[in-house]
Design an enzyme around this catalytic site. Structure first.
Site: not given
Ligand SMILES: *Cc1c(COP(=O)(O)O)cnc(C)c1O
Length: 380
Positions: A50, A103, A175, A200
Site C-alpha cells: 500500500r 471545478y 489546483d 490531463k
C-alpha cells in the site's frame, strides 16, 4: 536545468541495474528478513504494498523534484487530489474559502461533504487578491484556488492570497492542472499544497485517471500521514503510465499551448465570436498576473459566441469533425464542450454562450479548417 531537461532525468530507478525506467511491480506482501525487522524496516523501504512500490515511488520522486516538494501524495483521480488535501487540512468547527471558479465536482465536495464534517464553506470572487484578508477569520483552515479556473479562466493572485492566509495559519491549496506543474509552481508562489489531475496533461493520452498533491515541510508530513492513514493507493500500472507521460510533457504542452494561441487568434477575428478567453492573450483581464506568475500558455481556453442559442450551439459542436465532444482534456485529441447551463457561481456567471476548446496535438491549420467548416454549416 530547464524543466524540459529535468523531465528526462527525474524519477529514474537507482538500483544500479542501468534501466532508465522503473518496472511495474505488483505486490501486497513484502516479506521481512527476520522477525526483528518486521517492525524495524529501513526508512524508505516499503514494508507493505500500500505504500507504493517502484513505479509509484519513481513517479512521486519525479513530481517532488519538478515542484521542489518534500512529499507527493498520489491519488486515484484528479478530484481526489483536491478533496483529500481539503479533508487533511480541516476539522470540525473550521472554515474553507474557495474561489468561485473552481471545478464543478470540487465545488460540490466543498458545499456538500465538508459541511457534514462541520466545516463551513464560502466562495470568493476569483479576482479578490489581497482583499481576501477581509473574509479570512480565525476559523479559516484552508483557502482553495484554481488558477486559471478551468471553465472561465480567471486567475487568482496566489502570492497575495497566501500572505493573507498565513496570518491565521490557513493552508492555500492550489489546483494547477492547467499548468501541469510546468508553467507555474503554486508552491513557489506561496501555496502550501499544489494539486493536479495527472489525468490531463501528465497522462496525456486519455487512458488513466490519477492525481497528485504536493507540499513542503510540515504540510508535506501532514499529507504523507493522511495518505497512509486513510489508505489512499494508486495502481502500479497507472503510476507507470503517468511517469511515461511526464517524459514528453514538455513538448506536448508547448505544442498544445502554441496551437491554442494560433487558433485563439483566428477565432478572435471571426464574426461569430464575441470574446476569446485565454490568459496568455493580451486582451485577457488577468494578463498582467499571467505574465508575473506563468512561463507559458497551456492548450485549454474558451470563446463566447454571438447569437448562438442552445440549438445552434449544439449544431455547431455536432458539425465539428476533428474535435471530440467530451469532458477532460490534456490528451492527444482536441476536444470541445459548451458550458454547462447548470454552472454554479455566487459572484457572476460567464456571459453568453461559452465554448471550451482543449487543443491537442493535431496540425493547428486542420483544426482551424474544422472550426471554419462547422461555422459554415450552422450559418444557413
Ligand atoms: C479534470 C479536473 C479535475 C479532476 O480530475 P479527474 O482525474 O477527472 O478526477 C480536477 N480539477 C480540474 C481543474 C480538472 O480539469
Amino acid at each position: 536545468m530547464k524543466p524540459e531537461t529535468r523531465l528526462t532525468r527525474i524519477g529514474r530507478p537507482h538500483d544500479g541495474r542501468g534501466l532508465v525506467n522503473p518496472s511495474v511491480e505488483r505486490g501486497s506482501t513484502v516479506l521481512a528478513e527476520s522477525a526483528a525487522s518486521l517492525y524495524d524496516a529501513p526508512p524508505g523501504k516499503p514494508h507493505y504494498g500500500r505504500m507504493g512500490l517502484s513505479s509509484q515511488t519513481a513517479l512521486r520522486e519525479a513530481l517532488c523534484e519538478l515542484y521542489g516538494a518534500d512529499w507527493c501524495m498520489l491519488t486515484p483521480s484528479g478530484l481526489s487530489a483536491m478533496t483529500l488535501p481539503l479533508l487533511a487540512c480541516t476539522s470540525t468547527g473550521g472554515r474553507v474559502l474557495a474561489a468561485d471558479c473552481v471545478y464543478g465536482p470540487t465545488r460540490k465536495f466543498i458545499t456538500e461533504i465538508l459541511p457534514r464534517h462541520g466545516v463551513q464553506a464560502d466562495f470568493f470572487a476569483p479576482g479578490i487578491g489581497a482583499g481576501i484578508a477581509d473574509l479570512i477569520d480565525e476559523k479559516t483552515q484552508a483557502v482553495f484556488v484554481e488558477s486559471p479556473g478551468s471553465l472561465s479562466f480567471e486567475l487568482q493572485d496566489i502570492p497575495a492570497i497566501s500572505k493573507a492566509a498565513a496570518k491565521v495559519g490557513a493552508v492555500v491549496i492550489a489546483d494547477d492542472t492547467w499548468s501541469a506543474g510546468l508553467l507555474m509552481n503554486p508552491l513557489d508562489l506561496g501555496a502550501g499544497i499544489a494539486a493536479q489531475a495527472l489525468t490531463k496533461y501528465v497522462g496525456g493520452h486519455s487512458d488513466i485517471l490519477l492525481g497528485a498533491a504536493l507540499a513542503r515541510g510540515e504540510t508535506a508530513e501532514k499529507l504523507k500521514d493522511y495518505e497512509r492513514t486513510i489508505g489512499c493507493h494508486v495502481s502500479p500500472d497507472d503510476a507507470w503510465l503517468a511517469l511515461r507521460g511526464l517524459r514528453t510533457l514538455g513538448v506536448r504542452l508547448a505544442r498544445s499551448g502554441e496551437s491554442a494561441l494560433k487558433i485563439a487568434d483566428w477565432l478572435a477575428d471571426r464574426p461569430e465570436v464575441s470574446s476569446v478567453i485565454h490568459p496568455a492573450r493580451r486582451d485577457h483581464p488577468d494578463h498582467a498576473l499571467f505574465q508575473r506568475d506563468f512561463t507559458g500558455a497551456s492548450g485549454l481556453f474558451a470563446v463566447t459566441l454571438k447569437n448562438f442559442d442552445r440549438a445552434r450551439t449544439e449544431a455547431f459542436l455536432d458539425a465539428l469533425k476533428l474535435f471530440g465532444l467530451g469532458f477532460s482534456w490534456g490528451g492527444f485529441e482536441s476536444l470541445a464542450i459548451h458550458c454547462d447551463p447548470q454552472i454554479k457561481r455566487n459572484h457572476g456567471k460567464p456571459v453568453g454562450t461559452l465554448i471550451r476548446f482543449a487543443i491537442g496535438l493535431e496540425d493547428p491549420g486542420d483544426l482551424i479548417a474544422d472550426i471554419e467548416a462547422a461555422f459554415a454549416a450552422v450559418k444557413a
